[in-house]
Design a protein around this motif. Structure first.
Motif, PDB file in Angstrom:
ATOM      1  N   MET A 132     -14.587  10.945   7.350  1.00 40.28           N
ATOM      2  CA  MET A 132     -13.188  10.965   6.956  1.00 40.28           C
ATOM      3  C   MET A 132     -12.417   9.751   7.450  1.00 40.28           C
ATOM      4  SD  MET A 132     -12.490  13.331   4.871  1.00 40.28           S
ATOM      5  CE  MET A 132     -14.100  12.940   4.152  1.00 40.28           C
ATOM      6  N   ARG A 133     -12.802   9.214   8.626  1.00 38.02           N
ATOM      7  CA  ARG A 133     -12.147   7.981   9.080  1.00 38.02           C
ATOM      8  C   ARG A 133     -12.534   6.817   8.164  1.00 38.02           C
ATOM      9  NH1 ARG A 133     -10.836  11.743  11.335  1.00 38.02           N
ATOM     10  NH2 ARG A 133      -9.584  11.662   9.433  1.00 38.02           N
ATOM     11  N   PHE A 134     -13.785   6.806   7.732  1.00 38.39           N
ATOM     12  CA  PHE A 134     -14.217   5.770   6.781  1.00 38.39           C
ATOM     13  C   PHE A 134     -13.494   5.953   5.443  1.00 38.39           C
ATOM     14  CE2 PHE A 134     -17.379   4.289   3.554  1.00 38.39           C
ATOM     15  CZ  PHE A 134     -17.233   2.932   3.797  1.00 38.39           C
ATOM     16  N   THR A 135     -13.335   7.208   5.023  1.00 33.14           N
ATOM     17  CA  THR A 135     -12.602   7.495   3.788  1.00 33.14           C
ATOM     18  C   THR A 135     -11.149   7.054   3.894  1.00 33.14           C
ATOM     19  OG1 THR A 135     -14.040   9.406   3.338  1.00 33.14           O
ATOM     20  CG2 THR A 135     -11.943   9.314   2.170  1.00 33.14           C
ATOM     21  N   ASP A 136     -10.529   7.333   5.030  1.00 34.36           N
ATOM     22  CA  ASP A 136      -9.141   6.892   5.245  1.00 34.36           C
ATOM     23  C   ASP A 136      -9.028   5.376   5.168  1.00 34.36           C
ATOM     24  OD1 ASP A 136      -8.352   9.502   5.580  1.00 34.36           O
ATOM     25  OD2 ASP A 136      -8.464   9.456   7.773  1.00 34.36           O
ATOM     26  N   PHE A 137     -10.037   4.685   5.720  1.00 39.80           N
ATOM     27  CA  PHE A 137     -10.034   3.220   5.665  1.00 39.80           C
ATOM     28  C   PHE A 137     -10.085   2.730   4.219  1.00 39.80           C
ATOM     29  CE2 PHE A 137     -12.768  -0.565   5.247  1.00 39.80           C
ATOM     30  CZ  PHE A 137     -11.924  -1.510   5.816  1.00 39.80           C
ATOM     31  N   VAL A 138     -10.944   3.346   3.409  1.00 40.53           N
ATOM     32  CA  VAL A 138     -11.056   2.956   1.997  1.00 40.53           C
ATOM     33  C   VAL A 138      -9.746   3.232   1.259  1.00 40.53           C
ATOM     34  CG1 VAL A 138     -12.241   3.439  -0.179  1.00 40.53           C
ATOM     35  CG2 VAL A 138     -13.552   3.283   1.945  1.00 40.53           C
ATOM     36  N   LEU A 139      -9.115   4.366   1.569  1.00 41.92           N
ATOM     37  CA  LEU A 139      -7.868   4.727   0.890  1.00 41.92           C
ATOM     38  C   LEU A 139      -6.710   3.814   1.280  1.00 41.92           C
ATOM     39  CD1 LEU A 139      -8.052   8.631   1.110  1.00 41.92           C
ATOM     40  CD2 LEU A 139      -8.229   7.233  -0.960  1.00 41.92           C
ATOM     41  N   THR A 140      -6.755   3.217   2.459  1.00 47.66           N
ATOM     42  CA  THR A 140      -5.656   2.342   2.879  1.00 47.66           C
ATOM     43  C   THR A 140      -5.752   0.953   2.255  1.00 47.66           C
ATOM     44  OG1 THR A 140      -6.900   1.659   4.848  1.00 47.66           O
ATOM     45  CG2 THR A 140      -5.372   3.515   5.090  1.00 47.66           C
ATOM     46  N   LEU A 141      -6.898   0.601   1.673  1.00 43.38           N
ATOM     47  CA  LEU A 141      -7.041  -0.709   1.051  1.00 43.38           C
ATOM     48  C   LEU A 141      -6.153  -0.802  -0.185  1.00 43.38           C
ATOM     49  CD1 LEU A 141     -10.935  -1.116   1.196  1.00 43.38           C
ATOM     50  CD2 LEU A 141      -9.254  -2.090   2.763  1.00 43.38           C
ATOM     51  N   PRO A 142      -5.432  -1.903  -0.371  1.00 41.92           N
ATOM     52  CA  PRO A 142      -4.641  -2.086  -1.606  1.00 41.92           C
ATOM     53  C   PRO A 142      -5.578  -2.197  -2.803  1.00 41.92           C
ATOM     54  CG  PRO A 142      -4.636  -4.085  -0.279  1.00 41.92           C
ATOM     55  CD  PRO A 142      -5.295  -3.036   0.556  1.00 41.92           C
ATOM     56  N   PHE A 143      -5.608  -1.163  -3.622  1.00 43.52           N
ATOM     57  CA  PHE A 143      -6.638  -1.001  -4.644  1.00 43.52           C
ATOM     58  C   PHE A 143      -6.720  -2.207  -5.578  1.00 43.52           C
ATOM     59  CE2 PHE A 143      -8.002   0.566  -8.843  1.00 43.52           C
ATOM     60  CZ  PHE A 143      -9.251   1.060  -8.511  1.00 43.52           C
ATOM     61  N   TYR A 144      -5.631  -2.549  -6.239  1.00 41.89           N
ATOM     62  CA  TYR A 144      -5.680  -3.592  -7.262  1.00 41.89           C
ATOM     63  C   TYR A 144      -5.944  -4.972  -6.657  1.00 41.89           C
ATOM     64  CZ  TYR A 144      -4.296  -0.383 -10.926  1.00 41.89           C
ATOM     65  OH  TYR A 144      -4.287   0.645 -11.832  1.00 41.89           O
ATOM     66  N   VAL A 145      -5.433  -5.219  -5.462  1.00 45.92           N
ATOM     67  CA  VAL A 145      -5.696  -6.510  -4.810  1.00 45.92           C
ATOM     68  C   VAL A 145      -7.189  -6.671  -4.553  1.00 45.92           C
ATOM     69  CG1 VAL A 145      -5.318  -7.892  -2.746  1.00 45.92           C
ATOM     70  CG2 VAL A 145      -3.410  -6.626  -3.767  1.00 45.92           C
ATOM     71  N   ILE A 168     -18.589  -1.463 -10.974  1.00 44.37           N
ATOM     72  CA  ILE A 168     -19.065  -1.437  -9.584  1.00 44.37           C
ATOM     73  C   ILE A 168     -17.894  -1.442  -8.607  1.00 44.37           C
ATOM     74  CG2 ILE A 168     -20.327  -2.745  -7.830  1.00 44.37           C
ATOM     75  CD1 ILE A 168     -22.181  -3.707 -10.110  1.00 44.37           C
ATOM     76  N   VAL A 169     -16.909  -2.301  -8.865  1.00 44.74           N
ATOM     77  CA  VAL A 169     -15.758  -2.401  -7.961  1.00 44.74           C
ATOM     78  C   VAL A 169     -14.944  -1.112  -7.973  1.00 44.74           C
ATOM     79  CG1 VAL A 169     -13.609  -3.627  -7.491  1.00 44.74           C
ATOM     80  CG2 VAL A 169     -15.643  -4.905  -8.131  1.00 44.74           C
ATOM     81  N   PHE A 170     -14.688  -0.562  -9.157  1.00 45.45           N
ATOM     82  CA  PHE A 170     -13.965   0.712  -9.249  1.00 45.45           C
ATOM     83  C   PHE A 170     -14.713   1.801  -8.477  1.00 45.45           C
ATOM     84  CE2 PHE A 170     -11.854  -0.333 -13.588  1.00 45.45           C
ATOM     85  CZ  PHE A 170     -10.863  -1.034 -12.923  1.00 45.45           C
ATOM     86  N   SER A 171     -16.034   1.824  -8.608  1.00 44.14           N
ATOM     87  CA  SER A 171     -16.830   2.859  -7.951  1.00 44.14           C
ATOM     88  C   SER A 171     -16.795   2.720  -6.436  1.00 44.14           C
ATOM     89  CB  SER A 171     -18.279   2.798  -8.444  1.00 44.14           C
ATOM     90  OG  SER A 171     -18.345   2.954  -9.853  1.00 44.14           O
ATOM     91  N   LEU A 172     -16.797   1.490  -5.948  1.00 46.19           N
ATOM     92  CA  LEU A 172     -16.799   1.263  -4.505  1.00 46.19           C
ATOM     93  C   LEU A 172     -15.460   1.583  -3.858  1.00 46.19           C
ATOM     94  CD1 LEU A 172     -18.784  -2.108  -4.245  1.00 46.19           C
ATOM     95  CD2 LEU A 172     -19.593   0.189  -3.667  1.00 46.19           C
ATOM     96  N   LEU A 173     -14.375   1.432  -4.619  1.00 39.70           N
ATOM     97  CA  LEU A 173     -13.044   1.573  -4.030  1.00 39.70           C
ATOM     98  C   LEU A 173     -12.318   2.865  -4.408  1.00 39.70           C
ATOM     99  CD1 LEU A 173     -11.696  -2.073  -4.559  1.00 39.70           C
ATOM    100  CD2 LEU A 173     -12.632  -1.100  -2.462  1.00 39.70           C
ATOM    101  N   GLY A 174     -12.823   3.616  -5.383  1.00 38.16           N
ATOM    102  CA  GLY A 174     -12.036   4.721  -5.902  1.00 38.16           C
ATOM    103  C   GLY A 174     -12.454   6.121  -5.503  1.00 38.16           C
ATOM    104  N   TRP A 175     -13.494   6.254  -4.677  1.00 33.04           N
ATOM    105  CA  TRP A 175     -14.051   7.582  -4.413  1.00 33.04           C
ATOM    106  C   TRP A 175     -13.322   8.353  -3.310  1.00 33.04           C
ATOM    107  CZ3 TRP A 175     -15.538   8.046   0.622  1.00 33.04           C
ATOM    108  CH2 TRP A 175     -15.805   6.867   1.313  1.00 33.04           C
ATOM    109  N   GLY A 176     -12.426   7.716  -2.582  1.00 34.67           N
ATOM    110  CA  GLY A 176     -11.814   8.335  -1.413  1.00 34.67           C
ATOM    111  C   GLY A 176     -11.057   9.618  -1.702  1.00 34.67           C
ATOM    112  N   SER A 177     -10.245   9.614  -2.759  1.00 29.87           N
ATOM    113  CA  SER A 177      -9.449  10.803  -3.074  1.00 29.87           C
ATOM    114  C   SER A 177     -10.331  11.979  -3.467  1.00 29.87           C
ATOM    115  CB  SER A 177      -8.459  10.490  -4.203  1.00 29.87           C
ATOM    116  OG  SER A 177      -9.149  10.071  -5.376  1.00 29.87           O
TER     117      SER A 177
END
Length: 304
Positions: A132-145, A168-177
């Motif tokens: 969950m800490r790793f998930t929180d880190f992914v969710l805090t990244l500015p998605f579009y940037v 690939i990029v969408f998959s790496l950055l979008g799974w947190g929610s």
């Protein structure tokens, strides 16, 4: 007695699962708006993926200076663009690219998020805290940037096409929610008696998660997946519109809208950008209505 308890638990769980889906299916079929949305979405997917069999690729890529910016006619149903390419053909091929990006991104994000969420929810403790800490880190990244930066880096290698780079990029950055939602459902579901019974008789954690927990949180995952499909179609269109998504030589709805940035096209050549805009609008609306229909159908508290 253990085999009896195991069989009884499985039967009760199967009856509950079958009953839930039977009721949900009946409720969904009664929802006219959701059914209409489903039919439209299936139609859009079908004609987009059948485009190579219906139209020639030359209409999509071949530049014809003699037919630049022609209005809709019997030869070109939706006119031609500034390079003389058929807008109707590019709309269908563009839908193929945009829908592929949306569908595959949705599938990968759902799978990755469900994996991390189910592991964290089932094991708890330090495993839950770490994931969950790793998930929180992914969710805090500015998605579009980060999508723009990572997409540019991956395409710079030259081994990944623009479409697959976005997926690939969408998959790496979008799974947190998805991971957080699945985790919360798993935490509540694993306290039920049939899960405790399966654990007590020695079922492996992987079997408990796959055969017992995931089917009972599948309704939530399905609803979330429909929303993600709309999100990634819009994301591709927006990124391509500003020139950082799918490369311009690849037809997509976003790339077709990019031409609308020119004032002359926006005001006087509506046939160039209206078709992809209409396709995006109605596709997103149908996905949203479909998601609402699934949510109501799968909600046991909703009216039958």
């Amino acid at each position: 007695m253990e085999p009896v308890m195991n069989t009884s638990s499985k039967n009760v769980e199967k009856q509950k699962f079958d009953s839930t889906w039977t009721i949900a299916r009946k409720k969904f079929f009664k929802n006219k708006l959701a059914m209409t949305s489903l039919i439209f979405l299936v139609f859009m997917i079908a004609i987009s993926f059948l485009a190579p069999y219906l139209l020639s690729m030359d209409d999509v890529t071949r530049i014809n200076l003699a037919e630049i910016n022609q209005e809709p006619s019997s030869d070109h149903w939706l006119g031609t663009d500034r390079n003389g390419r058929d807008v109707f053909a590019r709309t269908l091929y563009g839908g193929r690219v945009s829908l592929t990006i949306g569908l595959l991104s949705m599938v990968f994000v759902t799978l990755i998020g469900s994996f991390f969420g189910s592991i964290a929810g089932y094991y708890g403790g330090w495993v839950d805290n770490l994931l969950m800490r790793f998930t929180d880190f992914v969710l805090t990244l500015p998605f579009y940037v980060f999508v723009i930066v990572l997409n540019a880096i991956m395409m710079g290698f030259g081994k990944v096409t623009g479409m697959w780079s976005l997926i690939i990029v969408f998959s790496l950055l979008g799974w947190g929610s998805v991971a957080r939602i699945v985790r919360s459902k798993i935490l509540a579901e694993k306290e039920n008696e049939y899960i405790l019974a399966a654990t007590s008789i020695g079922c492996k954690p992987s079997k408990v998660i796959i055969k017992h927990l995931i089917p009972n949180v599948l309704t939530t995952i399905i609803v979330q997946a429909t929303l993600l499909l709309a999100v990634y179609i819009v994301a591709e269109a927006g990124l391509s519109f500003i020139g950082v998504g799918v490369p311009p030589e690849i037809p997509s709805w976003g790339n077709m809208l990019m031409e609308a940035r020119e004032t002359d096209v926006l005001q006087n050549k509506l046939w160039i950008w209206v078709p992809p805009a209409v396709c995006i609008t109605f596709t997103i609306l149908s996905i949203n209505f479909l998601g609402e229909g699934l949510k109501d159908a799968l909600d046991p508290k909703a009216k039958k």
